[in-house]
Design an enzyme around this catalytic site. Structure first.
Site, PDB file in Angstrom:
ATOM      1  CG  LEU A   1      -2.129  -0.895   1.077  1.00 35.45           C
ATOM      2  CD1 LEU A   1      -2.812  -1.064   2.398  1.00 35.45           C
ATOM      3  CD2 LEU A   1      -3.106  -0.316   0.061  1.00 35.45           C
ATOM      4  NE  ARG A   2       7.054   1.059   1.497  1.00 38.26           N
ATOM      5  CZ  ARG A   2       7.484   0.866   2.741  1.00 38.26           C
ATOM      6  NH1 ARG A   2       7.630   1.879   3.536  1.00 38.26           N
ATOM      7  NH2 ARG A   2       7.767  -0.333   3.161  1.00 38.26           N
TER       8      ARG A   2
END
Lengths: 334, 556
Positions: free
Chosen positions: A272-273
């Site tokens: 999700l970075r």
């Protein structure tokens, strides 16, 4: 020593300059990776950035640049509560630096001559609240990379060696540069960089002439040249400061979040970075542009630099991922 | 003053470069490629007369020496702090001996120092014999000049010309430049395929320094062509086209830019002349050189892999030694070795408090570390293999490359076909490059298996010396038909291959044989036995099995 080449006087390389400014507005974006040929102004830009950044307030003499006297670590042995303004630290991490120099280690000097057990802070301490610059980051030895990953992740440097047990904050913006022909970066480290830009040497003759002309003026007519560009640098600094303030008031609509999520999903970026960085970068970009709300235009502008290094990549894929991002952005955002 | 014609002699070029460096230290330095000998000595002798400090560096110079720090031995002996001064502290002339062995780490430090522009000048003495033994690129990039003196005979070494360096230095800041100078330099650098923008900047600096040296008030055409020749010729990556495609925009205003009164051949210097100046100095075998240079680009972080005994890895017992060159002190062991002597030492030096530690007590930490692996892919690209399954072999290699990537191995690529073998890619970690080279690999011709093994052996030997652990991965159908001397002689070819296999085994080089033929080849199986290598016939190996067996083979 003369002042570094002014940031605003760097010809072209807009993507690189934008990326660096975005990290100055929101340091939590997490650093910039600049990949490109030699002699394209990578190092110049980083050193110029140091002069451009707004100064920070810190406790006088504090080895980790603490903002408040109560944050100063005990081992530093600093009594003063005086705070001073200092330029944002930009620390160079040379290749082949030893682990001791990076994390800090027992102060051998004090240990052997005075029999004291003291901690000698390393580069990570000096880089706290500032920038850590690694030239030729792809040639960095693996054990140093591991160390950096750990610290960049936790924002804290823990030293447990030679009978010392010391921890201190180490939050910094990682700026790396390198030449991809000479070796690749481990995906783990790649992922830690918030933004990634590719620079090439300019092929238009006018651009090249302008570069030489400005550099020549910088070297031979320094005073007039600096005067001319310092005003522009100051303007950028002002905009960074306004941008930082504006960042808090920026509205982010649900459909923007939707766009960001869809984009990352379509690209299949790991974890999700990607979403988080894209959102942060877009917000910083909107703040930089002095816009009040986040729109698709902002996302479109920063998507390549925020995502190009995060695609789940086949290590053998040689196509530039920047184009892949641009294509998907067109598909998703229409 | 020297004219352009004199500059075809590399020695004269080197001398002129030294003069220019003395006038303007901002030019960074000079890379000299020459073996140690009288010619090089003759070049370095005039350096003695230069003012300012001069230091000699060697590739293993430690950080303490460069940046200064605590002089531990002196401190312990005297009982109070003794600081050592670093070599880089004050601007100086640095002579780096054996620059071809300069590790990337040192190159990075020196590059940083040169970038600061505090007036350091670096003379890099490159004694490399092989084309890929040379001064690190990061460093060469920051040195304006480079000359190759390896072919220069001694008698040729001319004495330096008379010149007044101090006057030239004083004149330097006053030298003017015409406006059309920059377009020319920029155009020329593009034509020669020089991407880096440091180079045209060096050219401008060199032209200015040369003008100051020659006593001109403005940069003249001569200054410019000499500067171009000195800074660009060795960096050219493409032959300039005969007709410059887009003439510099400044050419139309030539008449307007009337030459200055003192010098009438001044600035009406056509583009072609500048090009000629550089082209005259382009080495004759430029294209071959370019190939070699491209191949060299693939050099990964090889030096980072070198086996270092005192940095990392599994700790070993401490041993006595001297501090320096990155060794770390084992404090506890040092104190332990000093402890028994305290009473005696305190008696001999009663005026000193605290611990009495002598240099001989110092114990250093040691670590054992496994070195990085180098996979040497030795690929059969002969006609028989090409017909059969070169594509599949390529696929297999890609699979192995993926694994090499995961393990952070270095890879290099050797191909053999026709009458000989060729090194397609020197050791690198860049998989993109490896894949590109592999895709370009053409097929056809005989099967010079022995030549392939020979080249693989050379590479493996080189890797061993650099501290890597090589593994030869041979992919062939095993039908050797070209002997080592290039003749089509099947029995001889087989014999040569056997012989080389024995040599490889004798050197203790790990190997792996993958049979890419349609049917498993008995001769190849025998070869694998000679090599003491696992034999994997590709026809029956699916991707997963191949990967598994290779992993198993590599982890032996």
């Amino acid at each position: 020593m003369t002042a570094p080449f002014p940031f605003s006087a760097i010809v072209g390389q807009d993507e690189m300059k934008t990326a660096m400014i975005l990290t100055a507005i929101d340091p939590t974006i997490g650093g910039v990776l600049v990949f490109g040929d030699r002699g394209t102004g990578k190092s110049t830009a980083v050193r110029a950035l140091a002069a451009l950044l707004p100064p920070i307030t810190l406790v006088e003499g504090c080895p980790v640049n603490s903002a408040r006297p109560e944050d100063v670590p005990d081992w530093a042995g600093i009594e003063t509560k005086l705070t001073v303004e200092a330029p944002t630290p930009v620390v160079d991490l040379p290749l082949g630096v030893t682990e001791d120099r990076v994390t800090g280690a027992l102060d051998i000097e004090k240990a052997l001559t005075r029999g004291e057990k003291a901690f000698q802070p390393g580069l990570l301490a000096r880089a706290n609240r500032g920038y850590l610059y690694i030239d030729e980051v792809n040639l960095l030895e693996d054990h140093i990379v591991d160390l950096l990953l750990d610290v960049a992740q936790s924002g804290e440097n823990v030293v447990e060696r030679e009978g010392l047990s010391v921890r201190h904050p180490a939050r910094f913006v990682l700026v790396g540069s390198g030449n991809p022909e000479e070796g690749e970066l481990r995906p783990q480290l790649l992922d830690r960089f918030g933004l990634s830009v590719d620079v090439g040497s300019p092929k238009e003759i006018e651009t090249r002439i302008e570069v030489i002309k400005r550099r020549d003026a910088y070297e031979n007519d320094n005073a007039a040249f600096m005067l001319r560009w310092q005003a522009e640098d100051a303007a950028i600094r002002e905009r960074i400061l306004t941008g930082r303030k504006a960042l808090g008031d920026l509205k982010t609509g649900d459909e923007t979040l939707m766009d960001v999520a869809e984009l990352c999903l379509a690209l299949g970026s790991d974890g999700l970075r990607g979403e988080l960085t894209l959102l942060k970068a877009a917000r910083a970009y909107a703040a930089w542009r002095d816009d009040t709300a986040l729109t698709r235009a902002h996302i479109r502008a920063v998507a390549p630099m925020a995502l190009r290094h995060r695609l789940r990549r086949d290590p053998l894929d040689e196509a530039g991922s920047g184009t892949r991002v641009a294509r998907v952005v067109d598909e998703v955002l229409g | 003053m020297r004219s352009l014609a004199d500059l075809t002699d590399p020695f004269a070029r080197a001398l002129l470069a030294l003069d220019l460096l003395a006038v303007d230290p901002g030019l960074g330095g000079l890379a000299v490629r020459a073996r140690s000998g009288p010619v090089r000595e003759a070049l370095l002798r005039p350096l003695e007369q230069l003012p300012g400090p001069r230091h000699r560096l060697h590739p293993q110079v430690s950080d303490e020496a460069l940046y200064g720090g605590l002089d531990l031995s002196a401190t312990l002996a005297s009982g109070h702090l003794v600081q050592e001064q670093g070599l880089l502290r004050d601007p100086s002339l640095m002579v780096l001996a054996m620059a071809e062995r300069c590790p990337d780490q040192l190159a990075a430090r020196l590059a940083l120092c040169l970038d600061e522009g505090r007036g350091h000048v670096l003379i890099a003495l490159d004694e490399g014999a092989e084309p890929d033994e040379r001064c690190p690129d990061a460093l060469a990039e920051r040195l304006a000049f480079a000359v190759d003196l390896s072919e220069t005979p001694l008698g040729h070494a001319a004495a330096p010309a008379d010149r007044d360096l101090d006057a030239a230095r004083a004149r330097l800041s006053g030298v003017a430049r015409a406006d059309d100078l920059l377009p020319r330099i920029a155009a020329l650098s593009l034509q020669l395929g020089i991407g880096s923008l440091r180079v045209p900047l060096f050219t401008l600096r060199a032209a200015r320094a040369h003008a100051a040296l020659a006593g001109h008030d403005e940069i003249t055409g001569d200054d410019l062509s000499i500067a171009c020749a000195l800074t660009m010729a060795h960096r050219a990556t493409q032959m300039p086209e005969a007709e410059p495609q887009d003439p510099a925009p400044a050419e139309s205003e030539e008449p307007a830019n009337a030459p200055d009164p003192g010098d009438d051949d001044g600035l009406v210097l056509p583009e072609e002349l500048l090009l000629e100046a550089v082209a005259a100095l382009l080495p004759p075998g430029l294209l071959a050189e370019l190939q070699a240079r491209k191949a060299r680009l693939g050099k990964g972080s090889g030096s980072g892999a070198a086996h270092k005994g005192n940095r990392r890895g599994r700790p070993l017992p401490a041993r006595p030694g001297r501090l320096g060159s990155g060794a770390r002190i084992d404090l506890v062991a040092t104190l332990r070795s000093a402890a028994p002597w305290q009473t005696i030492r305190a008696k001999t030096a009663p005026q000193r408090d605290g611990l009495h530690i002598r240099a001989s007590d110092i114990r250093l930490k040691r670590y054992e570390e496994r070195s990085d692996r180098l996979l040497i892919f030795t690929v059969d690209a002969s006609g028989s293999a090409a017909l059969a399954r070169l594509a599949e072999a390529k696929g297999a290699i890609e699979l192995l490359l993926g694994e090499a990537y995961a393990r952070r191995d270095h890879v290099s690529l050797v191909a053999f076909r026709g009458t000989g073998a060729e090194l397609l890619l020197p050791p690198t970690r860049s998989l993109v490059q490896t894949k590109r080279r592999l895709a370009e690999l053409p097929g056809g011709g005989g099967t010079p298996l022995a030549s392939g093994l020979q080249l693989a052996l050379e590479q493996a030997d080189l890797a061993l010396r650099r501290g890597l652990t090589p593994t030869v991965c041979l992919l062939t159908d095993g039908r050797a038909n070209i002997a080592l001397d290039g003749t089509a002689n099947r029995p001889q070819a087989g014999e040569d291959a056997e012989r080389l296999a024995r040599v490889l085994r004798f050197h203790g080089i790990e190997a792996l044989v993958i049979d890419t033929g349609n049917r498993p080849e008995k001769a190849l199986k025998r070869l694998a036995e000679t090599l003491d290598a696992p034999y994997i016939p590709l026809p029956r190996a699916d991707a997963e099995r191949l990967s598994r067996s290779v992993t198993a083979a590599l982890e032996r």
